[in-house]
Design a protein around this motif. Structure first.
Motif, PDB file in Angstrom:
ATOM      1  N   GLU A 117       0.824  -1.211   0.000  1.00  0.00           N
ATOM      2  CA  GLU A 117       0.000   0.000   0.000  1.00  0.00           C
ATOM      3  C   GLU A 117       0.860   1.263   0.000  1.00  0.00           C
ATOM      4  OE1 GLU A 117      -2.355  -3.303   1.898  1.00  0.00           O
ATOM      5  OE2 GLU A 117      -0.320  -2.513   2.114  1.00  0.00           O
ATOM      6  N   THR A 118       1.951   1.225   0.771  1.00  0.00           N
ATOM      7  CA  THR A 118       2.839   2.384   0.834  1.00  0.00           C
ATOM      8  C   THR A 118       3.472   2.654  -0.526  1.00  0.00           C
ATOM      9  OG1 THR A 118       3.325   1.906   3.153  1.00  0.00           O
ATOM     10  CG2 THR A 118       4.829   3.388   2.016  1.00  0.00           C
ATOM     11  N   ARG A 119       3.873   1.577  -1.193  1.00  0.00           N
ATOM     12  CA  ARG A 119       4.464   1.726  -2.527  1.00  0.00           C
ATOM     13  C   ARG A 119       3.449   2.302  -3.511  1.00  0.00           C
ATOM     14  NH1 ARG A 119       9.744   1.092  -4.604  1.00  0.00           N
ATOM     15  NH2 ARG A 119       9.598   0.934  -6.877  1.00  0.00           N
ATOM     16  N   GLN A 120       2.200   1.875  -3.391  1.00  0.00           N
ATOM     17  CA  GLN A 120       1.176   2.374  -4.303  1.00  0.00           C
ATOM     18  C   GLN A 120       0.963   3.869  -4.114  1.00  0.00           C
ATOM     19  OE1 GLN A 120      -0.384   0.289  -6.729  1.00  0.00           O
ATOM     20  NE2 GLN A 120      -0.687   2.372  -7.486  1.00  0.00           N
ATOM     21  N   LEU A 121       0.933   4.313  -2.849  1.00  0.00           N
ATOM     22  CA  LEU A 121       0.827   5.747  -2.584  1.00  0.00           C
ATOM     23  C   LEU A 121       2.018   6.480  -3.187  1.00  0.00           C
ATOM     24  CD1 LEU A 121      -0.183   8.343  -1.253  1.00  0.00           C
ATOM     25  CD2 LEU A 121       0.933   7.594   0.876  1.00  0.00           C
ATOM     26  N   CYS A 122       3.212   5.938  -2.984  1.00  0.00           N
ATOM     27  CA  CYS A 122       4.424   6.559  -3.494  1.00  0.00           C
ATOM     28  C   CYS A 122       4.355   6.731  -5.015  1.00  0.00           C
ATOM     29  CB  CYS A 122       5.632   5.719  -3.105  1.00  0.00           C
ATOM     30  SG  CYS A 122       7.216   6.374  -3.653  1.00  0.00           S
ATOM     31  N   GLU A 123       4.006   5.676  -5.712  1.00  0.00           N
ATOM     32  CA  GLU A 123       3.953   5.740  -7.169  1.00  0.00           C
ATOM     33  C   GLU A 123       2.869   6.699  -7.653  1.00  0.00           C
ATOM     34  OE1 GLU A 123       3.725   1.884  -8.910  1.00  0.00           O
ATOM     35  OE2 GLU A 123       5.726   1.281  -8.203  1.00  0.00           O
ATOM     36  N   ASN A 124       1.732   6.702  -6.972  1.00  0.00           N
ATOM     37  CA  ASN A 124       0.661   7.615  -7.374  1.00  0.00           C
ATOM     38  C   ASN A 124       1.045   9.067  -7.109  1.00  0.00           C
ATOM     39  OD1 ASN A 124      -1.025   5.565  -8.246  1.00  0.00           O
ATOM     40  ND2 ASN A 124      -2.018   5.323  -6.260  1.00  0.00           N
ATOM     41  N   PHE A 125       1.740   9.311  -6.004  1.00  0.00           N
ATOM     42  CA  PHE A 125       2.204  10.660  -5.682  1.00  0.00           C
ATOM     43  C   PHE A 125       3.139  11.186  -6.768  1.00  0.00           C
ATOM     44  CE2 PHE A 125       5.755  13.095  -3.814  1.00  0.00           C
ATOM     45  CZ  PHE A 125       5.075  14.219  -3.364  1.00  0.00           C
ATOM     46  N   TRP A 126       4.138  10.375  -7.130  1.00  0.00           N
ATOM     47  CA  TRP A 126       5.089  10.831  -8.143  1.00  0.00           C
ATOM     48  C   TRP A 126       4.471  10.851  -9.540  1.00  0.00           C
ATOM     49  CZ3 TRP A 126       9.192  13.513  -7.105  1.00  0.00           C
ATOM     50  CH2 TRP A 126       9.769  13.410  -5.837  1.00  0.00           C
ATOM     51  N   SER A 127       3.503   9.992  -9.786  1.00  0.00           N
ATOM     52  CA  SER A 127       2.820  10.006 -11.083  1.00  0.00           C
ATOM     53  C   SER A 127       2.101  11.318 -11.322  1.00  0.00           C
ATOM     54  CB  SER A 127       1.824   8.848 -11.176  1.00  0.00           C
ATOM     55  OG  SER A 127       2.482   7.601 -11.233  1.00  0.00           O
ATOM     56  N   ARG A 128       1.498  11.868 -10.251  1.00  0.00           N
ATOM     57  CA  ARG A 128       0.796  13.146 -10.408  1.00  0.00           C
ATOM     58  C   ARG A 128       1.765  14.259 -10.800  1.00  0.00           C
ATOM     59  NH1 ARG A 128      -2.229   9.810  -9.813  1.00  0.00           N
ATOM     60  NH2 ARG A 128      -1.773   9.866 -12.037  1.00  0.00           N
ATOM     61  N   LEU A 129       2.976  14.240 -10.233  1.00  0.00           N
ATOM     62  CA  LEU A 129       3.958  15.254 -10.619  1.00  0.00           C
ATOM     63  C   LEU A 129       4.378  15.063 -12.072  1.00  0.00           C
ATOM     64  CD1 LEU A 129       5.578  17.670  -9.464  1.00  0.00           C
ATOM     65  CD2 LEU A 129       7.487  16.079  -9.143  1.00  0.00           C
ATOM     66  N   CYS A 130       4.561  13.815 -12.483  1.00  0.00           N
ATOM     67  CA  CYS A 130       4.893  13.545 -13.891  1.00  0.00           C
ATOM     68  C   CYS A 130       3.786  14.043 -14.812  1.00  0.00           C
ATOM     69  CB  CYS A 130       5.110  12.047 -14.101  1.00  0.00           C
ATOM     70  SG  CYS A 130       6.533  11.360 -13.219  1.00  0.00           S
ATOM     71  N   ASP A 131       2.539  13.794 -14.434  1.00  0.00           N
ATOM     72  CA  ASP A 131       1.404  14.258 -15.242  1.00  0.00           C
ATOM     73  C   ASP A 131       1.404  15.775 -15.356  1.00  0.00           C
ATOM     74  OD1 ASP A 131       0.615  11.619 -15.430  1.00  0.00           O
ATOM     75  OD2 ASP A 131      -0.925  11.774 -13.872  1.00  0.00           O
ATOM     76  N   LEU A 132       1.676  16.448 -14.235  1.00  0.00           N
ATOM     77  CA  LEU A 132       1.691  17.913 -14.236  1.00  0.00           C
ATOM     78  C   LEU A 132       2.799  18.443 -15.138  1.00  0.00           C
ATOM     79  CD1 LEU A 132       0.536  20.542 -12.925  1.00  0.00           C
ATOM     80  CD2 LEU A 132       2.357  20.318 -11.221  1.00  0.00           C
ATOM     81  N   HIS A 133       3.972  17.837 -15.045  1.00  0.00           N
ATOM     82  CA  HIS A 133       5.130  18.329 -15.789  1.00  0.00           C
ATOM     83  C   HIS A 133       5.060  18.032 -17.280  1.00  0.00           C
ATOM     84  CE1 HIS A 133       7.991  18.596 -12.057  1.00  0.00           C
ATOM     85  NE2 HIS A 133       7.029  19.502 -12.051  1.00  0.00           N
TER      86      HIS A 133
END
Length: 337
Positions: A117-133
């Protein structure tokens, strides 16, 4: 609220009843209030009271970035109303829908999360930054939101200038770090992205039903257009990992050290694959992010030293500044992330 209520009811269809207003805990940044109508919870944002920098606390800018991002980047709260009419509450303000969910600095034990679950949060958190950029700035109607040309130079020289202005006699001057940042400054990469400026897990609202998902990103106060690697450097400066030395852990304010979270090097691999951007010279941007954070903390410490604030939390901030500066020096020597 007597002046705000009829204005909101005229601007927001279906809004009825009487609102309960409570202020969220806040520092020196923009002030945030829960405006809870019986059938619709809202949030109101306004600048702080008192004297404000001419260019600071621009509420329309914060409102506009979320309003224009929403159709192409869903992870922002829906913005509903803005006014610059200061006769209503004494300042400009804007109103948005409240997004239900979790804002956290630590993962609650009663969630019983494992590494998955922690890894999933981590990947989703960084994915949002990738989407923004990687979103199309022009398609979002944000081409005029800032001046991306020369962004790197403005940031480096600007933060160096702010440090000099906030310097206190008990803190080294760190001319070596400042000189290195100016001498090694990369040319404009040509990449132009929307930059959040303060992206951390505790600036995200996690989904109420599935907290591994990011429902909304908040605190867009210092968003801009510019080189995405600068924003990535800022975000990595907050990303303290489990094997970092104790002095680096002084600034931790999000669960980045939990088992299942990516290391900074893993983050770079993840980011590069998602965005296609070259992160091979990321050490420079990481040092910039650490230095910027040190300057921000020094500005708060300066206010304590000169008596502008008595907040006891700021008493030890000088030690934090020195710890960050030593980390920046270490990364300059080693070139490691």
């Amino acid at each position: 609220m007597s002046k705000v209520d009829p204005i909101l009811k005229a601007a927001i269809p279906g809004l009825t009843g009487e609102a309960k207003v409570t202020q969220y805990p806040s520092g020196a940044s923009n002030l945030t209030y829960a405006v809870d109508y019986p059938d619709r919870p809202l949030v109101l944002r306004r600048p702080p009271f008192g004297t404000k920098p001419k260019s600071g606390h621009d509420m329309f800018r914060e409102y506009r970035i979320m309003r224009d991002l929403k159709p192409v980047f869903p992870a922002v709260p829906p913005c509903l109303y803005y006014t610059d009419d200061e006769s209503i509450i004494g300042s400009e303000f804007y109103v948005m829908d409240r997004v239900d969910g979790h804002i956290l600095h630590k993962i609650p034990k009663d969630w019983n999360w494992g590494e998955t679950e922690t890894r999933q949060l981590c990947e989703n958190f960084w994915s949002r930054l990738c989407d923004l950029h990687t979103l199309d700035v022009e398609a979002a109607g944000l081409s005029d939101f800032g001046r991306p040309e020369g962004y790197v130079e403005r940031q480096i020289k600007g933060w160096n200038k702010r440090f000099k202005k906030a310097w206190t006699e008990d803190i080294p001057k760190y001319d070596d770090i400042q000189d290195w940042l100016e001498e090694k400054m990369p040319a404009d990469s040509g990449l132009v992205s929307v930059l959040h400026g303060d992206y951390r897990i505790d600036n995200c609202i996690l989904n109420a039903e599935d907290p591994t998902q990011v429902s909304a990103i908040i605190d867009w106060e210092i968003s801009a257009l510019g080189d995405p690697l600068m924003d990535l450097g800022n975000t990595l400066a907050y990303w303290v990992q489990a094997d970092d030395p104790p002095h680096m852990k002084l600034t931790v304010r999000q669960p980045s050290m939990d088992a299942g979270m990516m290391t900074r090097k893993e983050v770079l691999d993840f980011y590069a694959k998602r965005t296609g951007y070259d992160v091979s010279d990321m050490a420079y941007y990481y040092v910039y992010g650490i230095w910027r954070l040190a300057v921000i903390i020094q500005q708060l410490y300066f206010r304590y030293v000169d008596g502008s604030t008595k907040d006891p939390r700021f008493k030890s901030y000088g030690q934090m500044v020195m710890a960050l500066a030593e980390t920046a020096r270490e990364k300059i020597r080693t070139g490691e992330i």
